[in-house]
Design an enzyme around this catalytic site. Structure first.
Site, short mmCIF file in Angstrom:
data_model
loop_
_atom_site.label_atom_id
_atom_site.label_comp_id
_atom_site.label_asym_id
_atom_site.label_seq_id
_atom_site.Cartn_x
_atom_site.Cartn_y
_atom_site.Cartn_z
N GLN A 12 0.83 -1.22 0.00
CA GLN A 12 0.00 0.00 0.00
C GLN A 12 0.85 1.26 0.00
OE1 GLN A 12 -2.95 -0.64 -0.78
NE2 GLN A 12 -4.27 -0.89 1.00
N ILE A 13 1.85 1.31 0.90
CA ILE A 13 2.69 2.52 0.97
C ILE A 13 3.62 2.55 -0.25
CG2 ILE A 13 4.32 3.90 2.32
CD1 ILE A 13 3.27 2.58 4.83
N GLY A 14 4.21 1.41 -0.59
CA GLY A 14 5.15 1.36 -1.71
C GLY A 14 4.51 1.87 -3.00
N ARG A 82 -0.15 -3.55 10.64
CA ARG A 82 -0.96 -3.98 11.79
C ARG A 82 -2.33 -4.48 11.37
NH1 ARG A 82 -1.29 0.64 16.14
NH2 ARG A 82 -0.70 2.12 14.53
N ILE A 118 10.38 2.84 6.70
CA ILE A 118 9.01 3.13 7.17
C ILE A 118 8.43 1.94 7.93
CG2 ILE A 118 6.68 3.84 6.44
CD1 ILE A 118 7.81 5.36 4.14
N ARG A 151 -0.55 14.58 11.46
CA ARG A 151 -1.84 14.18 12.04
C ARG A 151 -2.27 15.17 13.11
NH1 ARG A 151 -0.43 7.71 12.26
NH2 ARG A 151 -1.42 7.22 10.27
N HIS A 175 8.06 6.29 17.79
CA HIS A 175 6.81 6.22 17.04
C HIS A 175 5.94 5.10 17.62
CE1 HIS A 175 4.02 6.43 13.74
NE2 HIS A 175 4.27 5.20 13.37
P1 A3D Z 1 1.63 -3.86 2.79
O1 A3D Z 1 0.61 -3.26 1.91
O2 A3D Z 1 1.37 -5.19 3.40
O3 A3D Z 1 3.01 -3.94 1.97
C1 A3D Z 1 4.15 -4.56 2.46
C2 A3D Z 1 4.82 -5.24 1.31
O4 A3D Z 1 6.07 -5.80 1.77
C3 A3D Z 1 4.02 -6.42 0.72
O5 A3D Z 1 3.73 -6.18 -0.65
C4 A3D Z 1 4.94 -7.63 0.90
O6 A3D Z 1 4.88 -8.54 -0.18
C5 A3D Z 1 6.30 -6.97 0.98
N1 A3D Z 1 7.32 -7.80 1.62
C6 A3D Z 1 7.19 -8.68 2.63
N2 A3D Z 1 8.38 -9.25 2.89
C7 A3D Z 1 9.28 -8.71 2.04
C8 A3D Z 1 10.67 -8.89 1.84
N3 A3D Z 1 11.38 -9.75 2.57
N4 A3D Z 1 11.26 -8.18 0.87
C9 A3D Z 1 10.55 -7.28 0.12
N5 A3D Z 1 9.23 -7.08 0.26
C10 A3D Z 1 8.61 -7.78 1.22
O7 A3D Z 1 2.00 -2.86 4.01
P2 A3D Z 1 2.01 -1.25 3.99
O8 A3D Z 1 2.66 -0.80 2.75
O9 A3D Z 1 0.67 -0.76 4.35
O10 A3D Z 1 2.95 -0.99 5.26
C11 A3D Z 1 4.31 -1.32 5.23
C12 A3D Z 1 4.96 -1.14 6.59
O11 A3D Z 1 4.92 0.25 6.97
C13 A3D Z 1 4.30 -1.89 7.75
O12 A3D Z 1 5.31 -2.42 8.60
C14 A3D Z 1 3.53 -0.80 8.49
O13 A3D Z 1 3.35 -1.10 9.86
C15 A3D Z 1 4.47 0.37 8.31
N6 A3D Z 1 3.88 1.68 8.52
C16 A3D Z 1 4.65 2.59 9.16
C17 A3D Z 1 4.16 3.84 9.39
C18 A3D Z 1 5.01 4.84 10.11
O14 A3D Z 1 4.58 5.94 10.35
C19 A3D Z 1 6.35 4.48 10.54
C20 A3D Z 1 2.87 4.20 8.96
C21 A3D Z 1 2.11 3.25 8.30
C22 A3D Z 1 2.62 1.98 8.08
#
Ligand code: A3D
Length: 318
Positions: A12-14, A82, A118, A151, A175
């Site tokens: 989602q973030i990527g 989460r 992140i 926020r 955080h």
């Molecule tokens: P999500 O949409 O699940 O994307 C994570 C991606 O990581 C998935 O596409 C997985 O396939 C991929 N992945 C898993 N293992 C590996 C690996 N070994 N190598 C490469 N890719 C891999 O999650 P998201 O994008 O919503 O969130 C990503 C992270 O950011 C999570 O840990 C969240 O908790 C975190 N996050 C942090 C904040 C901060 O403010 C710090 C805010 C929101 C989310």
């Protein structure tokens, strides 16, 4: 030559990062994910919007670290987000393993990159990432403070009916639930928030509610979404850090940086105001904290240290 920005994790973030970076034409984007199809699909989808939006950068997807070679910037979101009811700290075991794999991948291929992490739990994961890669500490940084501050500023603007552009504030420390909204450094149209409380424009209780809502800002969204966590505001915040580095903007931004003596704290990553320019973290700004701010900040640092001790139990090599 165009800059190269690799995004490790195309979830989602990527995906949102890739879109924003393309729209801002910050550089060519390589989306990396263990699920190669997601990386390739999102890269192609965004690239197909280039005729409509008129941007001129290349986007590609991969599951091979060689394709991320010699990146100028790497933004890491690989990991698990989460689920409702979970805290960020609950993600430690699984995301620590993932970050170790990512560190192995980027260490050989992009040793000079500016790396923004992140993945949660943020402060501990970015500290582990620096240790696993052994990259310069001023080139490895975590994104959290910009999001948490954003926020808080948004909640204040809604409450006080003031444009977000007229509010300055920052949220520092770890955080997690211990993050600290710096009330003494919160200005509404140039006026300290404490003055507004004195003038009865906002009650102390209501202000505390907004601080608490900020601390739980991530969980509020997790609860709504049911699947996954926030991604638009986190991605926007990560891009601001990358842009300040790539364009040498020297912006002052609250980020999780390596603290080495500042604020009387040593050898830990946590949220502090930093200057980001072409050398990465060029300076940590030491604000004068009120006694309440300082005691809350120290408590927050203690929570980060405790979680890092838990990480060391999981991986004694840390
Ligand atoms: P999500 O949409 O699940 O994307 C994570 C991606 O990581 C998935 O596409 C997985 O396939 C991929 N992945 C898993 N293992 C590996 C690996 N070994 N190598 C490469 N890719 C891999 O999650 P998201 O994008 O919503 O969130 C990503 C992270 O950011 C999570 O840990 C969240 O908790 C975190 N996050 C942090 C904040 C901060 O403010 C710090 C805010 C929101 C989310």
């Amino acid at each position: 030559m165009r800059k190269k920005i690799s995004l490790i994790g195309a979830g989602q973030i990527g995906g949102t990062l890739a879109h924003l970076i393309a729209l801002k034409e910050l550089g060519d984007v390589v989306l990396f994910d263990v699920a190669a199809g997601i990386a390739k699909g999102k890269a192609l989808d965004i690239a197909q919007s280039s005729p409509v939006n008129g941007f001129n950068v290349n986007l590609s997807g991969t599951d091979n670290y060689e394709d991320t070679k010699n990146s100028d910037v790497i933004i890491i979101t690989a990991g698990v987000p989460r689920k409702p009811g979970m805290t960020r700290d609950d993600l430690l075991g699984i995301n620590l393993k993932i970050i170790k794999q990512v560190a192995e991948g980027i260490k050989k291929t992009s040793p000079n990159a500016f790396v923004v992490c992140i993945t949660n739990p943020l402060d501990v994961i970015v500290m582990a990432l620096q240790k696993y890669t052994n990259f310069n500490k001023n080139k490895v940084i975590g994104m959290a403070g910009i999001l948490d501050s954003s926020r808080f500023i948004y909640f204040l603007s809604q409450e006080l009916n003031v444009s977000v552009k007229k509010i300055q504030s920052l949220v520092l420390g770890g955080h997690g639930d211990s993050m600290v909204a710096m009330l003494n450094h919160t200005l509404i149209d140039g006026k300290k928030i404490s003055k507004l409380v004195e003038e009865g424009l906002i009650s102390k209780e209501r202000l505390d509610d907004l601080v608490n809502r900020t601390k739980k800002g991530g969980a509020e969204i997790v609860k709504y979404l049911e699947k996954g966590s926030a991604f638009y505001a986190p991605a926007a915040s990560g891009v601001e850090m990358a842009e300040s580095y790539l364009k040498d903007l020297k912006k002052q931004l609250p980020c999780a940086a390596y603290i080495d003596g500042q604020y009387g704290i040593k050898d830990i990553y946590a949220g502090v105001p930093v200057i980001i320019g072409k050398n990465g973290v060029e300076k940590i700004i030491e604000l004068k904290l009120s006694s309440e701010e300082e005691s809350n900040f120290k408590k927050s640092i203690k929570a980060v240290k405790e979680l890092f001790d838990a990480a060391k139990k999981i991986d004694p090599s840390l």
